[in-house]
Scaffold this active site. Structure first.
Site, PDB file in Angstrom:
ATOM      1  N   LYS A 185      37.255 -48.535   7.610  1.00 60.24           N
ATOM      2  CA  LYS A 185      36.384 -48.367   6.444  1.00 60.24           C
ATOM      3  C   LYS A 185      36.616 -49.492   5.446  1.00 60.24           C
ATOM      4  O   LYS A 185      37.763 -49.762   5.082  1.00 60.24           O
ATOM      5  CB  LYS A 185      36.663 -47.012   5.763  1.00 60.24           C
ATOM      6  N   ASP A 203      25.419 -47.452   8.027  1.00 62.52           N
ATOM      7  CA  ASP A 203      25.472 -46.301   7.125  1.00 62.52           C
ATOM      8  C   ASP A 203      24.146 -45.537   7.149  1.00 62.52           C
ATOM      9  O   ASP A 203      23.251 -45.759   6.340  1.00 62.52           O
ATOM     10  CB  ASP A 203      25.774 -46.795   5.704  1.00 62.52           C
ATOM     11  N   CYS A 208      33.089 -21.722 -20.269  1.00 62.08           N
ATOM     12  CA  CYS A 208      32.306 -20.989 -21.260  1.00 62.08           C
ATOM     13  C   CYS A 208      32.626 -19.502 -21.094  1.00 62.08           C
ATOM     14  O   CYS A 208      32.743 -18.997 -19.986  1.00 62.08           O
ATOM     15  CB  CYS A 208      30.817 -21.235 -21.017  1.00 62.08           C
ATOM     16  N   TYR A 254      -3.536 -54.772  17.398  1.00 59.43           N
ATOM     17  CA  TYR A 254      -2.690 -53.584  17.565  1.00 59.43           C
ATOM     18  C   TYR A 254      -3.385 -52.364  16.962  1.00 59.43           C
ATOM     19  O   TYR A 254      -3.511 -51.315  17.594  1.00 59.43           O
ATOM     20  CB  TYR A 254      -1.332 -53.830  16.889  1.00 59.43           C
ATOM     21  N   ASP A 255      -3.851 -52.516  15.720  1.00 61.99           N
ATOM     22  CA  ASP A 255      -4.522 -51.401  15.050  1.00 61.99           C
ATOM     23  C   ASP A 255      -5.757 -50.939  15.820  1.00 61.99           C
ATOM     24  O   ASP A 255      -6.038 -49.744  15.912  1.00 61.99           O
ATOM     25  CB  ASP A 255      -4.939 -51.798  13.629  1.00 61.99           C
ATOM     26  N   CYS A 262      25.060 -22.605 -24.444  1.00 62.39           N
ATOM     27  CA  CYS A 262      24.759 -21.382 -25.199  1.00 62.39           C
ATOM     28  C   CYS A 262      25.504 -21.283 -26.532  1.00 62.39           C
ATOM     29  O   CYS A 262      25.215 -20.407 -27.337  1.00 62.39           O
ATOM     30  CB  CYS A 262      25.069 -20.150 -24.360  1.00 62.39           C
ATOM     31  N   CYS A 280      25.599 -16.633 -20.524  1.00 60.62           N
ATOM     32  CA  CYS A 280      25.248 -18.059 -20.632  1.00 60.62           C
ATOM     33  C   CYS A 280      24.254 -18.406 -19.528  1.00 60.62           C
ATOM     34  O   CYS A 280      24.520 -18.167 -18.355  1.00 60.62           O
ATOM     35  CB  CYS A 280      26.504 -18.904 -20.498  1.00 60.62           C
ATOM     36  N   LEU A 295      34.836 -39.675  13.791  1.00 58.51           N
ATOM     37  CA  LEU A 295      35.825 -40.734  13.967  1.00 58.51           C
ATOM     38  C   LEU A 295      36.931 -40.640  12.940  1.00 58.51           C
ATOM     39  O   LEU A 295      36.687 -40.335  11.780  1.00 58.51           O
ATOM     40  CB  LEU A 295      35.156 -42.106  13.804  1.00 58.51           C
ATOM     41  N   GLU A 313      31.903 -52.788  16.622  1.00 57.58           N
ATOM     42  CA  GLU A 313      30.503 -52.631  16.228  1.00 57.58           C
ATOM     43  C   GLU A 313      30.434 -52.392  14.730  1.00 57.58           C
ATOM     44  O   GLU A 313      31.319 -51.734  14.171  1.00 57.58           O
ATOM     45  CB  GLU A 313      29.893 -51.415  16.953  1.00 57.58           C
ATOM     46  N   TYR A 339      24.070 -46.864  20.193  1.00 58.88           N
ATOM     47  CA  TYR A 339      25.437 -47.336  20.430  1.00 58.88           C
ATOM     48  C   TYR A 339      26.265 -46.450  21.357  1.00 58.88           C
ATOM     49  O   TYR A 339      27.424 -46.757  21.620  1.00 58.88           O
ATOM     50  CB  TYR A 339      26.191 -47.554  19.124  1.00 58.88           C
ATOM     51  N   LYS A 369      29.564 -50.572  11.491  1.00 57.70           N
ATOM     52  CA  LYS A 369      29.364 -49.137  11.236  1.00 57.70           C
ATOM     53  C   LYS A 369      28.175 -48.991  10.296  1.00 57.70           C
ATOM     54  O   LYS A 369      28.292 -49.168   9.089  1.00 57.70           O
ATOM     55  CB  LYS A 369      30.625 -48.526  10.635  1.00 57.70           C
ATOM     56  N   CYS A 406      30.277 -23.961 -26.027  1.00 59.74           N
ATOM     57  CA  CYS A 406      29.493 -24.270 -24.828  1.00 59.74           C
ATOM     58  C   CYS A 406      28.235 -25.067 -25.201  1.00 59.74           C
ATOM     59  O   CYS A 406      27.469 -24.637 -26.058  1.00 59.74           O
ATOM     60  CB  CYS A 406      29.106 -22.966 -24.130  1.00 59.74           C
ATOM     61  N   ASP A 434      -1.735 -58.012  14.272  1.00 58.50           N
ATOM     62  CA  ASP A 434      -1.752 -56.661  13.712  1.00 58.50           C
ATOM     63  C   ASP A 434      -3.117 -56.008  13.917  1.00 58.50           C
ATOM     64  O   ASP A 434      -3.207 -54.812  14.193  1.00 58.50           O
ATOM     65  CB  ASP A 434      -1.443 -56.700  12.209  1.00 58.50           C
TER      66      ASP A 434
HETATM   67  S1  IVH Z   1      30.388 -44.020  17.587  1.00 59.60           S
HETATM   68  C1  IVH Z   1      33.153 -41.147  19.046  1.00 59.60           C
HETATM   69  N1  IVH Z   1      29.360 -46.262  16.725  1.00 59.60           N
HETATM   70  O1  IVH Z   1      29.840 -43.298  12.060  1.00 59.60           O
HETATM   71  C2  IVH Z   1      31.868 -41.808  18.732  1.00 59.60           C
HETATM   72  N2  IVH Z   1      29.376 -44.398  15.259  1.00 59.60           N
HETATM   73  O2  IVH Z   1      32.318 -41.918  11.292  1.00 59.60           O
HETATM   74  C3  IVH Z   1      31.444 -41.591  17.339  1.00 59.60           C
HETATM   75  N3  IVH Z   1      28.339 -44.807  13.095  1.00 59.60           N
HETATM   76  O3  IVH Z   1      28.898 -40.069  13.090  1.00 59.60           O
HETATM   77  C4  IVH Z   1      30.301 -42.389  16.946  1.00 59.60           C
HETATM   78  N4  IVH Z   1      27.784 -46.899  13.471  1.00 59.60           N
HETATM   79  O4  IVH Z   1      27.046 -41.684  12.274  1.00 59.60           O
HETATM   80  C5  IVH Z   1      29.653 -44.984  16.430  1.00 59.60           C
HETATM   81  N5  IVH Z   1      28.459 -48.292  16.115  1.00 59.60           N
HETATM   82  C6  IVH Z   1      28.741 -47.024  15.820  1.00 59.60           C
HETATM   83  C7  IVH Z   1      28.420 -46.447  14.568  1.00 59.60           C
HETATM   84  C8  IVH Z   1      28.760 -45.123  14.338  1.00 59.60           C
HETATM   85  C9  IVH Z   1      27.756 -45.907  12.603  1.00 59.60           C
HETATM   86  C10 IVH Z   1      28.492 -43.532  12.350  1.00 59.60           C
HETATM   87  C11 IVH Z   1      28.002 -42.317  13.097  1.00 59.60           C
HETATM   88  C12 IVH Z   1      29.207 -41.429  13.227  1.00 59.60           C
HETATM   89  C13 IVH Z   1      30.065 -41.914  12.126  1.00 59.60           C
HETATM   90  C14 IVH Z   1      31.528 -41.615  12.388  1.00 59.60           C
END
Ligand code: IVH
Length: 613
Positions: free
Chosen positions: A319, A119, A432, A37-38, A417, A437, A84, A115, A230, A117, A414, A34
């Protein structure tokens, strides 16, 4: 150092820093300390300070955050960023697979890539000649916000592409992926905030999304966001990849971090196994996932399938079930929204749901509470689905046992108020009834000044908010008490625009009773009913004195409307406000409409003979 030597040294440092970054952030395999690097970064910063032309946008020094911007210019996506469709169970995955086969005219199995998903939020990065030139958020899929400076602070986003494993750097490429925050970085950030006495952030997703939209890139840098690539939008290169799994390898070779858990599977059965395995394993990850994205592996087949609306036919998001927890409902508190609606909210014993502490949840409205039999003192099930506000699903009745808990009733006054609450039978919403209000005031002022009502040009959302916040306007009648000195106390208010507003206010005094009534926002009294009432009663005083029966004689005025009008004029603050409007010289009259005979018998003469009981 001579300029030429400085440029050479800067180039050298940049390359070595980029390499170190890549090893550390993408490969998780640092080769230098580190401190080293710094030291390199400091030396480069010094050089760039001395020779400003060396501070190119793709310099690693930009990762600490460049200059703040005033707002984000639009970012136009060369190819739309799709969303999607969702699948929630195995049957829906099988239906997706069947649809793909049918559309493709295929008998055998279709291969997919699975893949995780992640968040976070989707972003797109544009590389020209191998250099990151611009990046933007998804926005509506066609146009997002240009947040390039912020994206540069993300260490897993390469500022320059690498040529590795026999892969040529494309002339042009749009790389898409997820900007997100690791759980560990989120915890660290919150610990720091707590130590400074600042409130905690709610969850990693919102913190990442908020981080990307910071006007000062230094603030983005502080959040230490990450990125997984991705997908690819527009691409210009000799030999583009032919399948999704090759595409992921390709992105890896260009220097991106690609999630290591992605798998190519030969059929939908493989997808189902993948999905099942990850539903239980998600908590072991250092980032939040909310499902699995399933993509047809063959890119030519993807292109053939195309998309319907915003969703591609070749991909779907599985999901995971919404996150649930049980906890005690300590109390129900009522807040009042901008339109006067009473919103019951649950006060919960704090509980962890999917990495977030939840102590408040929505209960929607009284109907929801009643139909789900939710009572204060119950143990309740709470879900946090995606990024929406946590919601109380219902009581755990076994836990209630023989305890007698009273049914919940909304307050009759309310909470803000103290005015009467109007809750028509059969309506889910209670409101209300006080036009002054404080909770409703901004919306009321804005509506009062809107074109269909008193049409006061210049008082829109912004000025309405400023007038209410400053305390200058405590109900709509006080609009007529405004003068130049008062208006000039508001931020960003110049003399010219202030006098325009005053002229508009003066002009509005002559709009007449119908427009005024519709501006007051009495429930059920929009422009049409306002015109009827104004025409039938002629003056505000006559209307205010009318009983429900008298109101019901007007054509089109039903019991609900009549009751609402009576309730409005029964409120002392409303009557006081009308007195002030009168005093200010606002016209409270309308030409009386001659009463036409109405109904199916109008104009007919009927002769009855025989005996009538
Ligand atoms: S592909 C048609 N791949 O999920 C291609 N999306 O519900 C659409 N997301 O807006 C995106 N991981 O923010 C894709 N491996 C992944 C993902 C992914 C997360 C999110 C992305 C997208 C949302 C769609």
């Amino acid at each position: 150092m001579a300029p030429k030597a400085a440029a050479k040294r800067a180039r050298e440092l940049r390359e070595r820093i980029d390499e170190a970054n890549y090893r550390y952030h993408v490969l998780d395999d640092p080769q230098i300390s580190d401190q080293d690097y710094d030291a390199m970064l400091r030396e480069l910063l010094d050089l760039e300070l001395q020779y400003s032309e060396l501070a190119t946008p793709d310099s690693p020094t930009q990762r600490v955050g460049g200059t703040p911007s005033a707002g984000f210019p639009p970012y136009v996506h060369a190819r739309p960023m799709l969303s999607l469709g969702n699948a929630f169970d195995e049957a829906e995955l099988l239906a997706f697979d069947a649809r793909v086969k049918k559309l493709a005219g295929l008998e055998g199995d279709v291969a997919y890539t699975c893949e995780l998903k992640i968040d976070g939020l989707a972003v797109s990065l544009r590389y020209d000649g191998g250099r990151l030139t611009e990046g933007g958020t998804r926005g509506d899929g066609s146009v997002g916000e240009n947040v390039t400076a912020n994206l540069r602070t993300i260490k897993t986003i390469p500022l320059a592409l690498r040529a590795a494993k026999g892969v040529a750097v494309p002339r042009h490429i749009d790389v898409r992926g997820e900007a997100y925050m690791r759980k560990s970085d989120f915890e660290r950030l919150n610990a720091e905030r707590e130590a400074r006495g600042e409130p905690r952030f709610a969850n990693p997703r919102n913190t990442a999304a908020g981080g990307i939209r910071q006007l000062d890139p230094k603030m983005t840098a502080e959040r230490k966001l990450s990125f997984y690539a991705y997908a690819v939008g527009e691409i210009d290169t000799e030999k583009p990849p032919a399948s999704q799994h090759e595409l992921l390898d390709y992105l890896r070779a260009l220097g991106f971090r690609v999630n290591e858990h992605a798998r190519a599977v030969p059929s939908i059965q493989g997808v189902i196994e993948f999905v099942k395995a990850w539903e239980d394993r998600r908590d072991a990850l250092d980032y939040e996932i909310d499902g699995v994205v399933i993509k047809v592996d063959d890119l030519a087949l993807q292109a053939k399938l195309g998309s319907s609306g915003k969703d591609p036919r070749w991909a779907i998001a599985f999901k995971f079930r919404a996150r649930e927890a049980r906890t005690k409902l300590l109390d129900i508190v009522v807040s009042v929204g901008r339109t006067g609606v009473l919103n019951p909210n649950a006060v919960l014993e704090p509980v962890q749901i999917g990495g977030t502490t939840v102590s408040n949840a929505t209960l929607h409205n009284l109907d929801y509470i009643r139909s789900n039999d939710i009572r204060i003192g119950d143990v309740v099930t709470v879900i946090r689905a995606g990024d929406v506000i946590p919601r109380v699903v219902g009581p755990v009745l076994e836990e209630r046992g023989k305890k007698t808990l009273p049914e919940y009733t909304l307050p009759t006054h309310c909470p803000v108020c103290g005015a009467d609450v109007d809750h028509p039978a059969g309506e889910p919403m209670a409101r209300c009834t006080n036009a002054s209000c404080p909770a409703q005031l901004v919306e009321r002022v804005r509506h009062f000044c809107s074109r269909g009502a008193m049409d006061i040009e210049g008082i829109g959302d912004q000025l309405a908010t400023a007038l209410v916040d400053s305390g200058l306007v405590r109900d709509v009648s006080e609009i007529y008490a405004l003068d130049l000195p008062k208006l000039l106390t508001l931020p960003r208010m110049a003399e010219k625009s202030a006098s325009n507003v005053l002229a508009a206010i003066e002009g509005s005094k002559r709009r007449g009773l119908a427009r005024l009534l519709s501006g007051l926002g009495i429930r059920f009294v929009g422009s049409q009913n306002a015109a009827i009432l104004a025409g039938d009663f002629g003056t505000m005083d006559a209307l205010a004195a009318a009983t429900e029966e008298e109101l019901l004689r007007s054509e089109g005025i039903g019991p609900e409307i009549a009751a609402s009008v009576v309730l409005f004029f029964a409120q002392e603050p409303n009557r006081a406000m009308i007195a002030r409007l009168k005093k200010a010289g606002v016209d409270l009259t309308a030409p009386l409409r001659p009463r036409e005979p109405v109904g199916v018998l109008a104009g007919k003469t009927l002769v009855l003979t025989g005996t009538l009981p």
